[in-house]
Design an enzyme around this catalytic site. Structure first.
Site, short mmCIF file in Angstrom:
data_model
loop_
_atom_site.label_atom_id
_atom_site.label_comp_id
_atom_site.label_asym_id
_atom_site.label_seq_id
_atom_site.Cartn_x
_atom_site.Cartn_y
_atom_site.Cartn_z
N ASP A 227 0.83 -1.11 0.06
CA ASP A 227 -0.05 -0.09 0.15
C ASP A 227 0.80 1.12 -0.02
O ASP A 227 1.77 1.26 -0.76
CB ASP A 227 -1.06 -0.08 1.02
CG ASP A 227 -1.85 1.19 1.36
OD1 ASP A 227 -2.92 0.97 0.45
OD2 ASP A 227 -1.80 1.97 1.90
N HIS B 73 -7.25 -6.39 -0.09
CA HIS B 73 -6.17 -5.62 -0.21
C HIS B 73 -4.92 -5.78 0.63
O HIS B 73 -3.98 -5.52 0.67
CB HIS B 73 -6.49 -4.11 -0.15
CG HIS B 73 -5.64 -3.23 -0.07
ND1 HIS B 73 -5.05 -2.62 -1.37
CD2 HIS B 73 -5.07 -2.43 0.91
CE1 HIS B 73 -3.86 -1.77 -1.00
NE2 HIS B 73 -4.31 -1.52 0.28
N TYR C 22 -1.52 11.71 1.95
CA TYR C 22 -2.33 11.88 0.82
C TYR C 22 -2.45 13.33 0.44
O TYR C 22 -2.64 13.59 -0.73
CB TYR C 22 -3.75 11.43 1.30
CG TYR C 22 -4.03 9.77 1.37
CD1 TYR C 22 -4.25 9.08 0.47
CD2 TYR C 22 -3.88 9.30 2.48
CE1 TYR C 22 -4.71 7.79 0.30
CE2 TYR C 22 -4.01 8.01 2.74
CZ TYR C 22 -4.16 7.18 1.59
OH TYR C 22 -4.35 5.64 2.03
#
Length: 296
Positions: free
Chosen positions: A105, A269, A213
């Protein structure tokens, strides 16, 4: 479930990292494990014993902004240039002659950039459920299914609201991220969920997680040079990932000089936590230079 991984403090790139460890300190080979969002070092708990058995000195840090590691407040301190320098200086601090990187990730996003920039020699590179950055950017356009899957990236740009949402109800959303996406929810019992919620509750942790982010949008990577990774690379991908489409894994292979792709069927995931037996069965031969098994 393995839990005995001594914690050490490592000073690198101007901050203090909390690093959980395994394997012989005398080894000249480092396995550096880089976690994703909203995880921490603990996401590697099933791989660390295997890596130690193979003779690696294993370092699984909490990345900056996470867990016991320092949490700078300025979003600028989470720019990609800073994040890849964290990796470089952690490698320097370990002082090992051989290095392999395992990543997942957001840790994978940083690792891809680190590998493309060739900041330090790395013998082998493993990335799980995170595509090459150029592939990801290519799919973040109107009409592409990946843009719909990545809606939360846009949500996280808002001031205040994401912090409130992730922290409310005793950080319920942090635990729900694992439980709601997992195919095999038994891999995320209450004690595991509570671990991630407890770590997210540390002062400054939610802001630090979100800063990745925000910095990616405000300060996009400006690294120059090639985009091909030279070191042998293994991509491991849970096929039921609802956050990142499998087509991104396939396209990422085009950016590798020597690449291997292995799918984990019926897995989300959270691949190294949800299917540790299959992941480890792939890792062990591949790290030893052998062909890994195919599942599904």
């Amino acid at each position: 479930m393995p839990t005995d991984f001594p914690e050490i403090a490592v000073r690198a790139n101007g901050i203090r990292f909390s690093v959980h460890t395994a394997g012989p300190e005398s080894s000249d080979a480092l396995a550096l494990c880089l976690h994703g969002f909203p995880e921490n070092w603990y996401s590697w708990r099933y791989q660390m014993p295997l890596l130690a058995k193979m003779g690696y000195r294993v370092w699984a840090p909490d990345l900056r902004g996470y867990g016991g590691t320092d949490k700078p407040k300025d979003v600028r301190d989470y720019r990609m240039d800073v994040l890849v320098e964290d990796v470089a200086q952690l490698i320097d601090a370990a002082g090992k002659r051989k290095v392999v990187i395992l990543s997942h990730d957001w840790g994978g996003n940083v690792a891809w950039e680190f590998m493309m920039r060739k900041l330090r020699p790395v013998e082998r590179f493993v990335v799980m459920n995170m595509p090459h950055p150029r592939v990801f950017r290519r799919h973040m356009r109107l009409g592409d299914p990946q843009l719909r899957r990545s809606w939360y990236v846009l949500l996280f740009q808002l001031p205040g609201l994401p912090e409130w949402y992730l922290a409310k109800n005793a950080h319920h959303a942090i635990g729900a991220a694992f439980a709601s996406m997992a195919v095999d929810r038994s891999r995320f019992p209450l004690d595991v969920i509570e671990h991630y919620q407890r770590e997210a509750a540390r002062p400054g942790a939610i802001a630090g997680m979100l800063a990745y982010y925000r910095a990616a949008v405000r300060f996009p990577s400006t690294a120059r040079g090639g985009h091909t990774v030279d070191a042998p690379t293994l991509i491991v991908w849970g096929q039921n990932d609802t956050a990142l489409g499998g087509e991104l894994a396939v396209e990422s292979m085009g950016h590798l000089r020597e690449g291997t792709l292995r799918w984990i069927p019926d897995c989300s995931h959270w691949v190294q936590q949800e299917a540790p037996e299959q992941v480890n069965a792939i890792l062990e031969p591949w790290l030893g230079g052998q062909e890994p098994p195919v599942f599904g």
